[in-house]
Design a protein around this motif. Structure first.
Motif, PDB file in Angstrom:
ATOM      1  N   MET A   1       0.837  -1.189   0.000  1.00  0.00           N
ATOM      2  CA  MET A   1       0.000   0.000   0.000  1.00  0.00           C
ATOM      3  C   MET A   1       0.875   1.244   0.000  1.00  0.00           C
ATOM      4  O   MET A   1       2.045   1.193   0.371  1.00  0.00           O
ATOM      5  CB  MET A   1      -0.895   0.027   1.259  1.00  0.00           C
ATOM      6  N   ALA A   2       0.255   2.361  -0.378  1.00  0.00           N
ATOM      7  CA  ALA A   2       0.922   3.658  -0.250  1.00  0.00           C
ATOM      8  C   ALA A   2      -0.121   4.685   0.135  1.00  0.00           C
ATOM      9  O   ALA A   2      -1.230   4.692  -0.398  1.00  0.00           O
ATOM     10  CB  ALA A   2       1.594   4.060  -1.549  1.00  0.00           C
ATOM     11  N   GLN A   3       0.239   5.549   1.084  1.00  0.00           N
ATOM     12  CA  GLN A   3      -0.596   6.705   1.379  1.00  0.00           C
ATOM     13  C   GLN A   3       0.101   7.901   0.757  1.00  0.00           C
ATOM     14  O   GLN A   3       1.197   8.300   1.167  1.00  0.00           O
ATOM     15  CB  GLN A   3      -0.778   6.902   2.885  1.00  0.00           C
ATOM     16  N   THR A   4      -0.517   8.467  -0.268  1.00  0.00           N
ATOM     17  CA  THR A   4       0.156   9.481  -1.071  1.00  0.00           C
ATOM     18  C   THR A   4      -0.878  10.388  -1.715  1.00  0.00           C
ATOM     19  O   THR A   4      -2.079  10.274  -1.466  1.00  0.00           O
ATOM     20  CB  THR A   4       1.055   8.799  -2.125  1.00  0.00           C
ATOM     21  N   THR A   5      -0.399  11.287  -2.553  1.00  0.00           N
ATOM     22  CA  THR A   5      -1.279  12.241  -3.219  1.00  0.00           C
ATOM     23  C   THR A   5      -1.314  12.012  -4.721  1.00  0.00           C
ATOM     24  O   THR A   5      -0.267  11.769  -5.336  1.00  0.00           O
ATOM     25  CB  THR A   5      -0.835  13.682  -2.943  1.00  0.00           C
ATOM     26  N   PRO A   6      -2.483  12.130  -5.351  1.00  0.00           N
ATOM     27  CA  PRO A   6      -2.563  12.041  -6.809  1.00  0.00           C
ATOM     28  C   PRO A   6      -1.785  13.132  -7.527  1.00  0.00           C
ATOM     29  O   PRO A   6      -1.451  12.980  -8.696  1.00  0.00           O
ATOM     30  CB  PRO A   6      -4.068  12.184  -7.081  1.00  0.00           C
ATOM     31  N   VAL A   7      -1.489  14.231  -6.828  1.00  0.00           N
ATOM     32  CA  VAL A   7      -0.749  15.336  -7.445  1.00  0.00           C
ATOM     33  C   VAL A   7       0.582  14.855  -8.005  1.00  0.00           C
ATOM     34  O   VAL A   7       1.050  15.336  -9.039  1.00  0.00           O
ATOM     35  CB  VAL A   7      -0.531  16.468  -6.424  1.00  0.00           C
ATOM     36  N   PHE A   8       1.184  13.870  -7.332  1.00  0.00           N
ATOM     37  CA  PHE A   8       2.486  13.371  -7.783  1.00  0.00           C
ATOM     38  C   PHE A   8       2.398  12.602  -9.099  1.00  0.00           C
ATOM     39  O   PHE A   8       3.427  12.292  -9.695  1.00  0.00           O
ATOM     40  CB  PHE A   8       3.102  12.475  -6.710  1.00  0.00           C
ATOM     41  N   LEU A   9       1.206  12.304  -9.557  1.00  0.00           N
ATOM     42  CA  LEU A   9       1.038  11.583 -10.815  1.00  0.00           C
ATOM     43  C   LEU A   9       1.040  12.522 -12.017  1.00  0.00           C
ATOM     44  O   LEU A   9       0.959  12.067 -13.161  1.00  0.00           O
ATOM     45  CB  LEU A   9      -0.263  10.773 -10.791  1.00  0.00           C
ATOM     46  N   GLY A  10       1.129  13.822 -11.762  1.00  0.00           N
ATOM     47  CA  GLY A  10       1.221  14.767 -12.854  1.00  0.00           C
ATOM     48  C   GLY A  10      -0.119  15.250 -13.362  1.00  0.00           C
ATOM     49  O   GLY A  10      -1.170  14.939 -12.795  1.00  0.00           O
ATOM     50  N   THR A  11      -0.089  15.993 -14.450  1.00  0.00           N
ATOM     51  CA  THR A  11      -1.302  16.632 -14.965  1.00  0.00           C
ATOM     52  C   THR A  11      -1.779  16.064 -16.298  1.00  0.00           C
ATOM     53  O   THR A  11      -2.757  16.549 -16.854  1.00  0.00           O
ATOM     54  CB  THR A  11      -1.059  18.143 -15.143  1.00  0.00           C
ATOM     55  N   SER A  12      -1.109  15.046 -16.810  1.00  0.00           N
ATOM     56  CA  SER A  12      -1.520  14.507 -18.109  1.00  0.00           C
ATOM     57  C   SER A  12      -2.891  13.858 -18.027  1.00  0.00           C
ATOM     58  O   SER A  12      -3.630  13.823 -19.013  1.00  0.00           O
ATOM     59  CB  SER A  12      -0.488  13.494 -18.615  1.00  0.00           C
TER      60      SER A  12
END
Length: 367
Positions: A99-110
């Motif tokens: 699992m990871a607790q993270t933010t979708p922001v790190f996936l970029g804007t594409s």
């Protein structure tokens, strides 16, 4: 705890008949009689002395243990344990962690869904985001995207309040004040600034911001909520504190795992983990807000100058942010992907409805 074996997303252990509470591992409450049946490893984006650990990851892990009566034990892996904190979704996909607790922001804007589902400039705020997420269809859209596009299940497991707009070396009130500046930011806001306000977005790690502000390498920087920024000391090297944080009116974190991991868990465990995530989302927001109030009192009594953004600029920023999102949604729709447009429509219509019809609600904020 042992690492994951190949394609082995969790390890089932032998249930003990009698185990002292202190030997059960992370988050298990006293009186629990059995050892964990499911052991999971969850990476996070920061260290143990950060808000991301103290208010988001650890309370979630503890709630999971409590609500499942110790059947699920989650080991938290701080930043640096599993490669780049910007790539934790990949680490889950590759089976390096459960699992990871993270933010979708790190996936970029594409992919527009990643760029706006958890936080969007001038978007839903601390008053309207939770109603949209849990009653307005937001969570369903989020989970649909993860399931269909990434092969993952997402639990929204934490929510943060508004950030500062920036710590700055110059006063910032209007769009004209931003012209030609170097602004440490990232994600959707970086793209919107660059396209519309002649700003040079500077994407650097949080650990580099203090030195760059101090030496004038950047003019202003946005990072996090008031209490987290104070902990790092940005107010020591930048005179001006700009608010409100329209670039991050509120921001949610997700806990993601592979669909196969989620589907392999018993139904009752799934329900209890989902409840733990929802509880933690509410609690994390309240915890951070109360701490931020104390921080605001301290900072306003100090030597910094607080500057409120001009209303005209905030209105213009919303117009341009929405246009940016709509353009990406239309491009995706033209390629046969309607999920971004459904998300855009859901967020904007809910926000407009909230502003039109929420006038009966009493809000204690006066500025």
């Amino acid at each position: 705890m042992e690492g994951c074996t190949m394609r082995g997303w969790f390890k089932t252990t032998v249930v003990a008949t009698t185990v002292l509470a202190g030997t059960l591992g992370t988050g298990l409450s006293a009186g629990t009689a059995n050892a964990a049946e499911y052991e999971l490893r969850m990476a996070i984006i920061a260290s143990e002395n950060s808000v991301y650990y103290e208010d988001m990851a650890k309370p979630f892990v503890d709630l999971v243990a409590q609500l499942t009566d110790g059947r699920v034990e989650i080991e938290i892996l701080p930043a640096g344990t599993v490669g780049s904190v910007l790539k934790l979704h990949d680490a889950v996909s590759d089976g390096l962690i459960d699992m990871a607790q993270t933010t979708p922001v790190f996936l970029g804007t594409s992919d527009l869904v990643n760029a706006m589902v958890a936080s969007f400039p001038t978007g839903l705020g601390v008053d309207s985001y939770l109603p949209w997420l849990y009653q307005g269809g937001g969570l369903e859209l989020w989970q649909e995207h993860r399931r269909e596009k990434m092969g993952m299940h997402a639990l929204v497991s934490a929510l943060g309040p508004s950030e500062f707009f920036a710590h700055a070396n110059r006063p910032i009130r209007t769009a004209a004040d931003l012209d030609g500046t170097k602004f440490r930011t990232l994600g959707n806001w970086a793209a919107i600034l660059e396209e519309n306000y002649n700003v040079s977005p500077t994407v650097v790690a949080g650990s580099e911001i203090y030195g760059m502000l101090e030496k004038g390498g950047i003019d202003l920087a946005e990072y996090s909520i008031p209490s987290e920024n104070q902990k790092i000391g940005f107010h020591e090297v930048a005179k001006y504190i700009i608010y409100p944080g329209i670039q991050a009116p509120t921001w949610a974190f997700e806990t993601v795992m592979l669909n196969e991991t989620w589907e392999s868990l018993p139904k009752d465990i799934q329900e209890k983990m989902a409840l733990a995530a929802e509880l933690n989302t509410h609690r994390s927001l309240q915890t951070m807000i109360v701490r931020d109030l104390k921080t605001m009192e301290e900072l306003q009594a100090g030597g910094n100058e607080f500057i409120r953004l001009d209303d005209a600029f905030m209105a213009d920023a919303q117009e341009k942010s929405r246009a940016w999102a709509m353009k990406l949604a239309e491009e995706a729709e033209a390629k046969g992907d309607d999920l971004p447009m459904r998300l855009v429509t859901s967020v904007f219509e809910f926000q407009d409805n909230w502003r039109r019809n929420g006038k009966y609600l009493v809000m204690d904020t006066r500025e």
